[in-house]
Design an enzyme around this catalytic site. Sequence first.
Site, short mmCIF file in Angstrom:
data_model
loop_
_atom_site.label_atom_id
_atom_site.label_comp_id
_atom_site.label_asym_id
_atom_site.label_seq_id
_atom_site.Cartn_x
_atom_site.Cartn_y
_atom_site.Cartn_z
CG HIS A 67 27.86 43.52 43.84
ND1 HIS A 67 28.68 42.48 44.20
CD2 HIS A 67 26.94 42.99 42.98
CE1 HIS A 67 28.27 41.37 43.59
NE2 HIS A 67 27.22 41.66 42.86
CE1 TYR A 94 35.82 41.47 48.92
CE2 TYR A 94 38.05 40.58 48.89
CZ TYR A 94 37.05 41.32 48.29
OH TYR A 94 37.25 41.90 47.07
N PRO A 114 45.27 40.31 44.62
CG PRO A 114 44.50 38.18 44.13
CD PRO A 114 45.74 38.94 44.48
CE LYS A 146 41.01 49.55 45.18
NZ LYS A 146 39.65 49.91 44.73
CE1 TYR A 183 36.56 45.08 47.63
CE2 TYR A 183 34.38 45.79 46.99
CZ TYR A 183 35.34 44.80 47.07
OH TYR A 183 35.07 43.55 46.59
C1 PHB Z 1 36.69 38.25 41.12
O1 PHB Z 1 35.47 38.42 40.91
O2 PHB Z 1 37.38 37.47 40.43
C2 PHB Z 1 37.35 39.00 42.22
C3 PHB Z 1 36.61 39.91 42.95
C4 PHB Z 1 37.22 40.60 43.99
C5 PHB Z 1 38.55 40.38 44.29
C6 PHB Z 1 39.29 39.50 43.53
C7 PHB Z 1 38.68 38.80 42.49
O3 PHB Z 1 39.11 41.06 45.31
#
Ligand code: PHB
Length: 396
Positions: free
Chosen positions: A75, A204, A295, A299, A387
Amino acid sequence: MKKIKTQVGIIGAGPAGLTLALWLKKHGIQSVIIEHRSREYVEARVRAGLLEQNTVDIFEDLGVAARLKKEGQEHHGVYLSFNGERIRVPFGELTNGRNITIYGQQEVVKDLTNAWLEAGETLLFEAPATQIVDFDSDHPKIYFEQNGEEGVLECDFVAACDGFHGIGRKTMPKGSFNEFTVTYPYAWLGILANVAPSTDELIYAYHERGFALHSLRSEKVSRLYIQVPVDDKEENWTDEQIWDELSIRLGTPGWELKRGPIFEKSVTPMRSYFIDNMQSGRLFLVGDAAHIVPPTGGKGLNLAVADVKHLVDGLVAHYKEKSDDLLENYSKIALKRIWRAQDFSNFMTTLFHKSDEHGSFTYQLQKAKFDYIKTSKAYATTIAENYVGLGFEVIQ
Ligand code: PHB
Ligand code: APR
């Protein structure tokens, strides 16, 4: 008693233990892994799936990235949403071409386990470590049980890659570290669903009703999360209610969330935890054994792999150059990136989760941060570089 000798005794066959074993092997350093659970259990454990640029580069260098490259999704940006207003933070132009790859953690574990076993190396499954002794000497030992019998792994060094609930941290001498903990007053309800993702990059979202995240696993499988009360249970939610909530929280004009059959549901607690010393004598803690991040910044796995890099640097210098400087400073070196990740994970968590009333000071601060991301290239760059993960040349 079953006796095994090796150079590095590794407890835990998660991402940390497996990456360490493969990386040491690349430098001709032997190791043996003992894992409490069965192979099926470890490979089926559903976790997150975001790989930083560093982690992808390391897996490529170890020759275990073929499937990741084929099935993972690179991505080049991420969507951030605040009460239905969605913006995009591009990575490439803000981070000199560094990106992320979405690839399930259990797929990583499968690939690393395959590589280790196909190389004819030793990994004892269903062999819980019960005790670590003599780590203040040059000959530490790990006692374990397998098939009802006791065994001992004699080694030069012990790497406790045994996660938050392992014996590694519990074995550290009393007073040898300080603990730092933040427990967030909410949790994540995560789902896996057989439906094509409704987005090409992660979303997000802050919403009055709570946080939501749209991630993915493939062109046919979506991974999504919603903020729920800290003591909530997945059985309290029907699939329809989950999809309704996701549609509202992720919603933005002209966009629709596709729904499909949910085949996995689980609730994850949210906390920040770490200790300020990850070693004692010849015992070293790696990954979740020493730190947990919420999460929201993706990280967890990446920090574990970064710890491994620092431990490998130290062990290679010990065996190849007879120098223990890097080993003696392992914690100090690793903690610089851990603090960075703790800060960024806390930032993302407090920015996108509902924790106070609409219009409250907390809410206004969240809104102010979001508005600033929209207008400030510098601020967006800070988020992008954290990120995708800062290079080892930046934090070392
Ligand atoms: C996931 O794809 O499970 C995932 C991606 C980003 C995050 C947390 C989980 O911040
Ligand atoms: N003996 C042997 N193995 C053990 C013991 C023990 N006493 N205790 C725990 N283990 C094993 C667990 O069964 C698990 O497979 O140690 C492994 C630890 O793996 P992880 O918990 O995946 O930790 P780590 O390798 O540090 O990876 C961190 O995992 O939880 C995610 O978000 C986290 O992505 C991060 C990653």
